[in-house]
Design a protein around this motif. Structure first.
Motif, PDB file in Angstrom:
ATOM      1  N   TYR A 199      47.964  38.275  52.630  1.00 36.61           N
ATOM      2  CA  TYR A 199      47.897  37.682  51.564  1.00 36.61           C
ATOM      3  C   TYR A 199      49.519  37.691  51.059  1.00 36.61           C
ATOM      4  N   HIS A 200      50.408  38.819  51.212  1.00 35.36           N
ATOM      5  CA  HIS A 200      51.593  38.919  51.092  1.00 35.36           C
ATOM      6  C   HIS A 200      52.596  39.237  52.012  1.00 35.36           C
ATOM      7  N   THR A 201      53.668  38.642  52.180  1.00 36.36           N
ATOM      8  CA  THR A 201      54.661  39.140  52.984  1.00 36.36           C
ATOM      9  C   THR A 201      55.131  40.471  53.298  1.00 36.36           C
ATOM     10  N   ASN A 202      55.224  41.100  51.880  1.00 35.60           N
ATOM     11  CA  ASN A 202      55.725  42.229  51.611  1.00 35.60           C
ATOM     12  C   ASN A 202      54.623  43.571  52.207  1.00 35.60           C
ATOM     13  N   VAL A 203      53.600  43.122  52.457  1.00 34.75           N
ATOM     14  CA  VAL A 203      52.759  44.512  52.863  1.00 34.75           C
ATOM     15  C   VAL A 203      52.863  44.357  54.513  1.00 34.75           C
ATOM     16  N   LEU A 204      53.391  43.404  55.498  1.00 35.94           N
ATOM     17  CA  LEU A 204      53.740  43.565  56.548  1.00 35.94           C
ATOM     18  C   LEU A 204      54.856  43.814  57.050  1.00 35.94           C
ATOM     19  N   MET A 205      55.958  43.614  56.248  1.00 37.30           N
ATOM     20  CA  MET A 205      57.304  43.891  56.650  1.00 37.30           C
ATOM     21  C   MET A 205      58.167  44.420  55.011  1.00 37.30           C
ATOM     22  N   CYS A 206      59.251  45.085  55.718  1.00 40.12           N
ATOM     23  CA  CYS A 206      60.414  45.446  54.711  1.00 40.12           C
ATOM     24  C   CYS A 206      61.732  45.428  55.469  1.00 40.12           C
ATOM     25  N   VAL A 207      62.788  44.803  54.741  1.00 45.84           N
ATOM     26  CA  VAL A 207      63.922  44.407  55.297  1.00 45.84           C
ATOM     27  C   VAL A 207      65.000  45.545  54.519  1.00 45.84           C
ATOM     28  N   GLY A 208      65.426  46.251  55.458  1.00 51.24           N
ATOM     29  CA  GLY A 208      66.739  47.064  54.812  1.00 51.24           C
ATOM     30  C   GLY A 208      68.154  46.257  55.123  1.00 51.24           C
ATOM     31  N   ASP A 209      69.290  47.187  54.846  1.00 53.18           N
ATOM     32  CA  ASP A 209      70.331  46.521  55.339  1.00 53.18           C
ATOM     33  C   ASP A 209      70.626  46.575  56.823  1.00 53.18           C
ATOM     34  N   ILE A 210      70.150  47.477  57.711  1.00 47.43           N
ATOM     35  CA  ILE A 210      70.468  47.519  59.026  1.00 47.43           C
ATOM     36  C   ILE A 210      69.254  47.886  59.740  1.00 47.43           C
ATOM     37  N   PHE A 211      68.217  48.272  59.116  1.00 42.73           N
ATOM     38  CA  PHE A 211      66.802  48.183  59.573  1.00 42.73           C
ATOM     39  C   PHE A 211      65.825  47.393  59.187  1.00 42.73           C
ATOM     40  N   ALA A 212      64.582  46.954  59.914  1.00 43.33           N
ATOM     41  CA  ALA A 212      63.621  46.590  59.275  1.00 43.33           C
ATOM     42  C   ALA A 212      62.196  47.065  59.659  1.00 43.33           C
ATOM     43  N   VAL A 213      61.468  47.269  58.959  1.00 42.74           N
ATOM     44  CA  VAL A 213      59.914  47.711  59.374  1.00 42.74           C
ATOM     45  C   VAL A 213      58.885  46.601  59.414  1.00 42.74           C
ATOM     46  N   VAL A 214      58.333  46.448  60.447  1.00 44.32           N
ATOM     47  CA  VAL A 214      57.322  45.098  60.576  1.00 44.32           C
ATOM     48  C   VAL A 214      56.096  45.429  61.433  1.00 44.32           C
ATOM     49  N   CYS A 215      55.197  44.648  61.172  1.00 42.77           N
ATOM     50  CA  CYS A 215      53.707  44.876  61.499  1.00 42.77           C
ATOM     51  C   CYS A 215      54.021  43.336  62.455  1.00 42.77           C
ATOM     52  N   LEU A 216      54.571  43.274  63.776  1.00 43.52           N
ATOM     53  CA  LEU A 216      54.712  42.192  64.467  1.00 43.52           C
ATOM     54  C   LEU A 216      53.374  41.791  65.229  1.00 43.52           C
ATOM     55  N   GLU A 217      52.400  42.707  65.360  1.00 44.80           N
ATOM     56  CA  GLU A 217      51.202  42.306  66.131  1.00 44.80           C
ATOM     57  C   GLU A 217      50.390  41.416  64.934  1.00 44.80           C
ATOM     58  N   ALA A 218      50.609  41.468  63.688  1.00 42.82           N
ATOM     59  CA  ALA A 218      49.910  40.843  62.554  1.00 42.82           C
ATOM     60  C   ALA A 218      50.591  39.029  62.810  1.00 42.82           C
ATOM     61  N   ILE A 219      51.317  38.926  63.322  1.00 39.84           N
ATOM     62  CA  ILE A 219      51.916  37.598  63.701  1.00 39.84           C
ATOM     63  C   ILE A 219      51.467  36.992  64.998  1.00 39.84           C
ATOM     64  N   LYS A 220      50.360  36.294  65.106  1.00 41.13           N
ATOM     65  CA  LYS A 220      49.610  36.082  66.429  1.00 41.13           C
ATOM     66  C   LYS A 220      50.500  35.161  67.143  1.00 41.13           C
ATOM     67  N   ASP A 221      51.095  34.322  66.617  1.00 45.63           N
ATOM     68  CA  ASP A 221      51.642  33.087  67.324  1.00 45.63           C
ATOM     69  C   ASP A 221      52.767  33.860  68.115  1.00 45.63           C
ATOM     70  N   PRO A 222      52.997  33.895  69.423  1.00 43.67           N
ATOM     71  CA  PRO A 222      54.158  34.213  70.144  1.00 43.67           C
ATOM     72  C   PRO A 222      55.488  33.900  69.876  1.00 43.67           C
ATOM     73  N   ASP A 223      55.443  32.602  69.700  1.00 52.15           N
ATOM     74  CA  ASP A 223      56.628  31.881  69.445  1.00 52.15           C
ATOM     75  C   ASP A 223      57.323  32.401  67.978  1.00 52.15           C
ATOM     76  N   GLU A 224      56.509  32.444  66.988  1.00 46.97           N
ATOM     77  CA  GLU A 224      56.687  32.881  65.599  1.00 46.97           C
ATOM     78  C   GLU A 224      57.022  34.379  65.819  1.00 46.97           C
ATOM     79  N   ARG A 225      56.354  35.190  66.276  1.00 47.64           N
ATOM     80  CA  ARG A 225      56.665  36.646  66.522  1.00 47.64           C
ATOM     81  C   ARG A 225      57.918  36.878  67.144  1.00 47.64           C
ATOM     82  N   LEU A 226      58.280  36.101  68.121  1.00 48.09           N
ATOM     83  CA  LEU A 226      59.572  35.910  68.802  1.00 48.09           C
ATOM     84  C   LEU A 226      60.580  35.670  67.937  1.00 48.09           C
TER      85      LEU A 226
END
Length: 318
Positions: A199-226
């Motif tokens: 429902y919201h982007t901020n439950v699957l990712m957090c962007v810091g200054d030089i790091f990012a936490v992300v659930c990439l497996e939630a992005i099913k399309d391989p092109d979008e994940r890449l």
């Protein structure tokens, strides 16, 4: 993808100034449950009658922790005049930008639209420069929504908005935001392990200054994940992946902040912290001190966590 490298030295990713709303009538919101898989109706039944009192306690403990860390908090109490069960999640209706712009967002649930309060903006305008209020709420009449920094996760240094398209995040409103603020957008689709949209982007990712936490497996399309991974790496982020199970425990719902001395903190719930592996904690601790608070009742009833409760104030001081 054209990365705006020139903004990296101009726009800070984090801030020490945070706006928060103390809950008054917190509870399970029936109007949002249909699109928020993180709300737990069975848990809400167990805590019915005590949810507001406990949510207030959780909120105040988080406030105490943030203040001890040296953050500058601008706390407003919700009012008892109308029923606003999700008022504690203030990041969905407004965002504050270094340019002096304030953005008001279209909300999907009608009772959440009551959270928008001009008195809060007027109060902050006493300390900060508000150059322009950009009102996107007219999109509600077209059933098109964009719920602030729930729908979007900003890389403010590079003026990029990551957005998981969903019933609460419409591409047309996203484009309107990008045009008004000069952002580039990275839009994609994401769903949980059962195929239900996130429902919201901020439950699957957090962007810091030089790091990012992300659930990439939630992005099913391989092109979008890449695409998402490539842009994160192109903007010099170490990508720290989390699993579906960790996302379910709000491990993606974090926010990096800093105090007046420049010390960096990564704020999350205790549930999120305990879901991380020792290796993930060690990696994140290299970038920021980890702060966590028990937000179980707020999470179970509201379907949001620590990041949703904090609205960053990037406005310039007067």
């Amino acid at each position: 993808m054209r990365v705006i490298t020139s903004s990296a030295q101009i726009q800070p990713q984090s801030t020490a100034r945070i706006m928060m709303i103390r809950p008054v009538r917190f509870g399970f919101n029936e109007e949002t449950a249909g699109s928020n898989e993180f709300q737990q109706e069975s848990f809400a039944q167990q805590t019915k009658g005590t949810a507001q009192e406990t949510a207030r306690e959780e909120f105040d403990l988080m406030i105490d922790q943030l203040q001890k860390a040296g953050l500058e908090l601008h706390i407003f109490d919700d009012t008892d005049e109308v029923d606003r069960p999700d008022a504690v999640f203030s990041n969905n209706w407004v965002s504050f930008h270094q340019s002096g712009k304030v953005v008001l967002y279209p909300m999907m649930a009608e009772n959440r639209r009551l959270e928008r309060r001009s008195d809060i903006i007027e109060s902050l305008a006493g300390d900060f420069k508000v150059e322009e209020v950009i009102d996107l709420t007219h999109f509600e009449a077209q059933d098109k929504f964009l719920e602030g920094t729930g729908s979007m996760v900003f890389d403010r240094r590079y003026k990029i908005a990551y957005a998981c398209l969903s019933p609460r995040t419409h591409r047309e409103v996203l484009d309107a935001f990008a045009d008004a603020l000069g952002y580039e957008t990275i839009a994609f689709s994401a769903s949980d392990e059962h195929g239900k949209p996130i429902y919201h982007t901020n439950v699957l990712m957090c962007v810091g200054d030089i790091f990012a936490v992300v659930c990439l497996e939630a992005i099913k399309d391989p092109d979008e994940r890449l695409m998402v991974r490539s842009v994160l790496e192109e903007t010099h982020k170490e990508v720290i992946e989390i699993t579906f199970e960790q996302m379910r425990h709000f491990a993606g719902n974090m926010l990096m902040v800093r105090n007046g001395a420049g010390e960096k903190f990564l704020v999350m719930s205790t549930q999120a912290y305990e879901s991380l592996t020792s290796r993930q904690k060690d990696r994140l601790d290299d970038y920021a001190r980890l702060l966590h608070t028990d937000l179980s009742v707020i999470e179970g009833n509201g379907g949001g966590s620590a990041r949703c409760m904090m609205t960053e104030i990037h406005l310039p001081m007067k």
